[in-house]
Design an enzyme around this catalytic site. Structure first.
Site, PDB file in Angstrom:
ATOM      1  N   GLU A   1      -9.829  -1.260   9.263  1.00  0.00           N
ATOM      2  CA  GLU A   1      -8.573  -1.661   9.917  1.00  0.00           C
ATOM      3  C   GLU A   1      -8.768  -1.977  11.402  1.00  0.00           C
ATOM      4  O   GLU A   1      -7.951  -1.652  12.245  1.00  0.00           O
ATOM      5  CB  GLU A   1      -7.502  -0.587   9.710  1.00  0.00           C
TER       6      GLU A   1
ATOM      7  N   GLU B   1      -7.408   1.242  -0.639  1.00  0.00           N
ATOM      8  CA  GLU B   1      -6.229   2.040  -0.295  1.00  0.00           C
ATOM      9  C   GLU B   1      -4.967   1.291  -0.701  1.00  0.00           C
ATOM     10  O   GLU B   1      -4.800   0.127  -0.334  1.00  0.00           O
ATOM     11  CB  GLU B   1      -6.155   2.304   1.218  1.00  0.00           C
TER      12      GLU B   1
END
Length: 561
Positions: free
Chosen positions: A392, A496
């Protein structure tokens, strides 16, 4: 008296009609096409790795052609006059069509292009441009990626914009094949989503932003930084790049040598970050799965015994590696004969201290001991390890110390970590893990250090939204993020994803996820995040709990294949 009254009435009518005529003419004139010099966005220079644009082409005169209707061109003589002389010409076309003289600017100009309403106008323009022997560049509806309502073609879906751009370019090239078609993003994050492909584009333009109230040193550095950032975003497009700018709003004159300075990284890392391997042809077919890999992040072990499960997700940091704690976690997963997704978060040492310069310090070798310990541990593991590092990275926040950093520094640190061992352990599969947000592809580290691409899918679109019913569908989030990965020819592993809310809502959301994944064979694996998020990251708002029960998870995977 009666004659005077009648005369007054007639005079009043004449004046009123005259006023209406003047008002009508004024209104109509605002919806006539326009041709004007584009003083505020001159051509400053160009950067060409391809060698296809000759330097003698410059300087170039820049004009704006504004189309305010779908009728024929309003003044062919004025257009032809711009083509007189020996100087090359750069036209920026803006479509500001109106439905009627009393309406606002159309928000459906993209649709009008696709339905052919501008075809006759485009053909007429092309016929005029085809008669000149001088270099002519045509840019259509630029700055499409800016997140603002400055133009009616902004905030449109990238695929729709691309279709419209290519429709216009095809029509123009048919009549005027020698005209250079320019794709013109401003150069901001997410611009690559609007890339129309290499077939019809001859050149790219970017625009430097305004610079005010700076001393010469600050101005110079700001210009170099912007050139570097915006040209970096163009690394997937092997086309000459024309640099535009707000010249009259710059406190100092632009220097051509600054382009060379701003592209220094491209010369240093020409064989890695800026390698031709990044130019993925439009025709390349992405790999397809045969069977889905199913996993969970489940620290409370509520789902780990389910028979369909193949992989478990673990997170670790420098401190766990230093203390050997990650070894215990891996052993527990191996005992269940599951493969491992191992996300390495390069922060928090044994003293729980964060390193604000972690990427730079990785490159300096400061963490070589921890990286070596981790690789030794993985080599001894009998299971597959999907190794994800510093995920991220593109989100413009500072939850992690490696976020919002220079993409070049991040990429080099990622490559340093993944290439740490000359001979990669055979059980390691390298995972590059952006969130999948706008501009995420700017952090793409290269085909040679990635086996899978991972991005996260959580229902909440914003951390300030707590109502579970305002969550986005899995399919909407997935389609948006998957599209952003189109420059990288690697399979997807969603390491995720999660949804909050009551069980019936979670079941519906998860069923939509299953249907989406079933229909997309580029996704090789999914791993559910069966836990609440980190509380610290949500401030005063309670962190969402993505946990689901075993029946919801079972229902999900029965619909996958």
């Amino acid at each position: 008296m009666k004659k005077i009254l009648i005369s007054s009435v007639i005079l009043g009518l004449v004046l009123a009609l005259g006023g209406l005529w003047i008002a009508r003419k004024s209104i109509i004139s605002t919806y006539e096409d326009d041709l004007s010099k584009r003083f505020y966005e001159p051509i400053l220079g160009f950067y060409d790795k391809t060698g296809t644009v000759k330097k003698e082409v410059f300087p170039v005169k820049h004009f704006t052609i504004t189309w305010k209707n779908t009728g024929l061109w309003f003044d062919n003589t004025a257009l032809a006059k711009t083509l007189s002389g020996d100087t090359a010409v750069f036209f920026t076309i803006e479509t500001w069509s109106k439905n009627s003289i009393f309406s606002r600017a159309d928000q459906n100009v993209i649709e009008k292009v696709l339905t052919g309403e501008f075809d006759q106008k485009t053909k007429e323009l092309a016929q005029i441009l085809s008669k000149t022997n001088k270099p002519v560049f045509v840019r259509w509806n630029p700055a499409m990626e800016l997140p603002e309502y400055q133009y009616p073609w902004q905030f449109q879906s990238p695929p729709a914009y691309i279709k419209a751009f290519n429709h216009f370019a095809t029509q123009l090239k048919k009549e005027a094949p020698n005209v250079k078609i320019v794709w013109g993003p401003a150069g901001y994050a997410g611009d690559s989503e609007y890339w129309p492909g290499e077939k019809l584009v001859d050149c790219i333009s970017i625009t430097l932003s305004e610079k005010k109230q700076m001393d010469s040193v600050s101005f110079h550095q700001a210009i170099l930084r912007e050139i570097k950032e915006k040209l970096h975003r163009m690394r997937f497009m092997n086309k000459p790049i024309i640099i535009l700018g707000a010249k009259e709003k710059m406190p100092f004159a632009f220097q051509q040598s600054w382009i060379q300075e701003g592209t220094k990284d491209e010369r240093i890392f020409t064989n890695t970050i800026y390698s031709s391997q990044n130019f993925v042809p439009d025709s390349v077919t992405k790999p397809k799965r045969s069977k889905m890999i199913l996993g969970v992040y489940d620290p409370l072990e509520k789902l780990t015994q389910l028979p369909a499960l193949q992989v478990e997700h673990l997170f670790t940091d420098w401190g766990e590696i230093q203390k050997g704690e990650i070894h215990k976690k891996i052993q527990a997963v191996v005992a269940r004969k599951h493969d491992i997704i191992l996300t390495v978060e390069p922060w928090k040492d044994v003293k729980k201290m964060n390193d604000p310069d972690v990427l730079q310090n990785v490159l300096k070798g400061q963490y070589d001991s921890e990286i070596n310990m981790l690789y030794e541990l993985i080599e001894k593991t009998p299971q597959k390890v999907y190794l994800r590092w510093a995920h991220e990275m593109e989100i413009p926040i500072h939850r992690y110390t490696w976020q919002s950093q220079d993409p070049v520094v991040y990429i080099n640190a990622y490559r340093y970590f993944m290439l740490f061992r000359k001979n990669k352990p055979k059980n390691i599969l390298r995972v590059w893990g952006p969130a999948g947000d706008r501009g995420s592809i700017d952090w793409w580290p290269g085909d040679d250090v990635v086996d899978f691409i991972s991005f996260a899918i959580y229902g909440l679109p914003d951390k300030n939204i707590t109502d579970y019913q305002k969550q986005e569908l899995f399919s909407d989030i997935f389609n948006r993020k998957f599209y952003r990965m189109r420059f990288a020819n690697k399979p997807i592993f969603i390491t995720e994803f999660g949804v909050k809310g009551p069980k019936n809502y979670q079941n519906r959301w998860m069923q939509n996820a299953a249907e989406t994944l079933k229909n997309n064979k580029n996704v090789f694996g999914v791993s559910y995040f069966n836990q609440h998020d980190t509380p610290d990251a949500w401030g005063k708002i309670k962190a969402p709990d993505w946990s689901i029960d075993a029946t919801t998870f079972q229902n999900f995977y029965t619909h996958l294949e």
